[in-house]
Design an enzyme around this catalytic site. Structure first.
Site, PDB file in Angstrom:
ATOM      1  N   ASP A  68       0.790  -1.250   0.000  1.00  0.00           N
ATOM      2  CA  ASP A  68       0.000   0.000   0.000  1.00  0.00           C
ATOM      3  C   ASP A  68       0.821   1.299   0.000  1.00  0.00           C
ATOM      4  O   ASP A  68       0.474   2.259   0.726  1.00  0.00           O
ATOM      5  CB  ASP A  68      -0.955   0.012   1.197  1.00  0.00           C
ATOM      6  CG  ASP A  68      -1.940  -1.141   1.177  1.00  0.00           C
ATOM      7  OD1 ASP A  68      -1.913  -1.949   0.235  1.00  0.00           O
ATOM      8  OD2 ASP A  68      -2.745  -1.239   2.126  1.00  0.00           O
ATOM      9  N   LYS A 104      -6.695  -4.903  -3.170  1.00  0.00           N
ATOM     10  CA  LYS A 104      -7.368  -5.553  -2.025  1.00  0.00           C
ATOM     11  C   LYS A 104      -8.382  -4.589  -1.426  1.00  0.00           C
ATOM     12  O   LYS A 104      -8.097  -3.406  -1.239  1.00  0.00           O
ATOM     13  CB  LYS A 104      -6.325  -5.981  -0.986  1.00  0.00           C
ATOM     14  CG  LYS A 104      -5.471  -4.869  -0.410  1.00  0.00           C
ATOM     15  CD  LYS A 104      -4.372  -5.460   0.454  1.00  0.00           C
ATOM     16  CE  LYS A 104      -3.521  -4.409   1.128  1.00  0.00           C
ATOM     17  NZ  LYS A 104      -4.204  -3.581   2.122  1.00  0.00           N
ATOM     18  N   CYS A 144      -2.080  -2.626   7.722  1.00  0.00           N
ATOM     19  CA  CYS A 144      -2.056  -3.548   6.572  1.00  0.00           C
ATOM     20  C   CYS A 144      -0.825  -4.446   6.544  1.00  0.00           C
ATOM     21  O   CYS A 144      -0.904  -5.590   6.085  1.00  0.00           O
ATOM     22  CB  CYS A 144      -2.207  -2.759   5.281  1.00  0.00           C
ATOM     23  SG  CYS A 144      -3.882  -2.068   5.131  1.00  0.00           S
TER      24      CYS A 144
HETATM   25  C1  C5J Z   1      -3.033   0.529   5.552  1.00  0.00           C
HETATM   26  C2  C5J Z   1      -4.800   1.730   6.695  1.00  0.00           C
HETATM   27  N1  C5J Z   1      -2.533   0.336   4.340  1.00  0.00           N
HETATM   28  N2  C5J Z   1      -4.004   2.158   7.660  1.00  0.00           N
HETATM   29  N3  C5J Z   1      -4.303   1.027   5.632  1.00  0.00           N
HETATM   30  O1  C5J Z   1      -2.375   0.310   6.545  1.00  0.00           O
HETATM   31  O2  C5J Z   1      -5.982   1.971   6.710  1.00  0.00           O
END
Ligand code: C5J
Length: 229
Positions: free
Chosen positions: A25, A130, A163
């Site tokens: 991400d 995702k 994540c």
């Molecule tokens: C991730 C989030 N990528 N913090 N998403 O950690 O909502």
């Protein structure tokens, strides 16, 4: 051929040919002002520290022809894959799907959903879209890993306790060996980052291993050797 990464709670033995760099991400929506992370009231500058270490790992894996996989969290434009509970949370004036400075927040195809240029995927590197925090939930990641015979994951990206952690837990339960390089992950909350990594390596490595990007780089085969393998 097996190699060894100096790590906690003990060295990780791995076969580079069966190892993937999984970059979680690294999207504008989390890292740049005006995206999902900022919308939730976070200081997005906390995440920039992970960019250079991830870039070093990415370059090294690419030079050796080792597997690289990117993930992106986000939703269909009609939000049909976004649970109402997720849409409702946050409490701020803006929500997932609302129009922000980088397009609709956390929606696939919008500028904010894209990966930052510093670690942008090359053609041929799988990008896993995702809908949730974990990379295995409602995705084809496990199929892709299985077809390549991958058994070890170097998991980096953002955010450490959300994540990255969810993905490591999912992978661990599926039998993958996960190592998280401390400096190649980041959180909006430094204390959560620290605790999340302590959790991974606690109790004899209950979820996996923790190390850093320099130690991972030091354990990779030389470029010439990797190319010949
Ligand atoms: C991730 C989030 N990528 N913090 N998403 O950690 O909502």
């Amino acid at each position: 051929m097996n190699h060894q990464i100096d790590a906690q709670p003990y060295p990780l033995v791995f076969d580079p040919a069966r190892t993937a760099l999984l970059i979680i991400d690294m999207q504008r929506d989390f890292i740049e002002p005006g995206g999902f992370g900022a919308m939730l009231g976070n200081d997005v500058t906390q995440l920039t520290r992970a960019i250079a270490p991830i870039r070093s790992l990415l370059t090294a894996f690419r030079q050796r022809g080792l597997m690289v996989i990117h993930t992106r969290e986000g939703h269909r434009p009609d939000l049909s894959d976004a649970p109402p509970s997720k849409l409702a949370r946050g409490g701020g004036p803006m929500r997932i799907g609302d129009a922000g400075p980088m397009g609709r927040i956390l929606v696939r195809g919008e500028p904010g959903h894209d990966i930052i240029p510093e670690v942008y995927p090359l053609p041929g590197e799988p990008v896993i879209d995702k809908p949730g925090k974990g990379s295995f939930c409602q995705t084809d990641l496990e199929l892709i890993l299985g077809l390549r015979g991958i058994r070890t994951l170097i998991v980096c990206g953002v955010t450490t306790e959300v994540c990255v952690h969810t993905t490591v837990r999912e992978a661990n339960d599926r039998g993958y060996e996960c190592l998280v390089p401390d400096d190649a992950t980041a959180s909006y909350f430094p204390e959560f980052h620290q605790m999340a990594l302590r959790m991974v390596q606690a109790q004899g490595g209950i979820f996996g291993w923790v190390s850093d990007s320099a130690r991972v780089l030091a354990a990779l085969p030389p470029v010439s050797q990797a190319a010949a393998a």
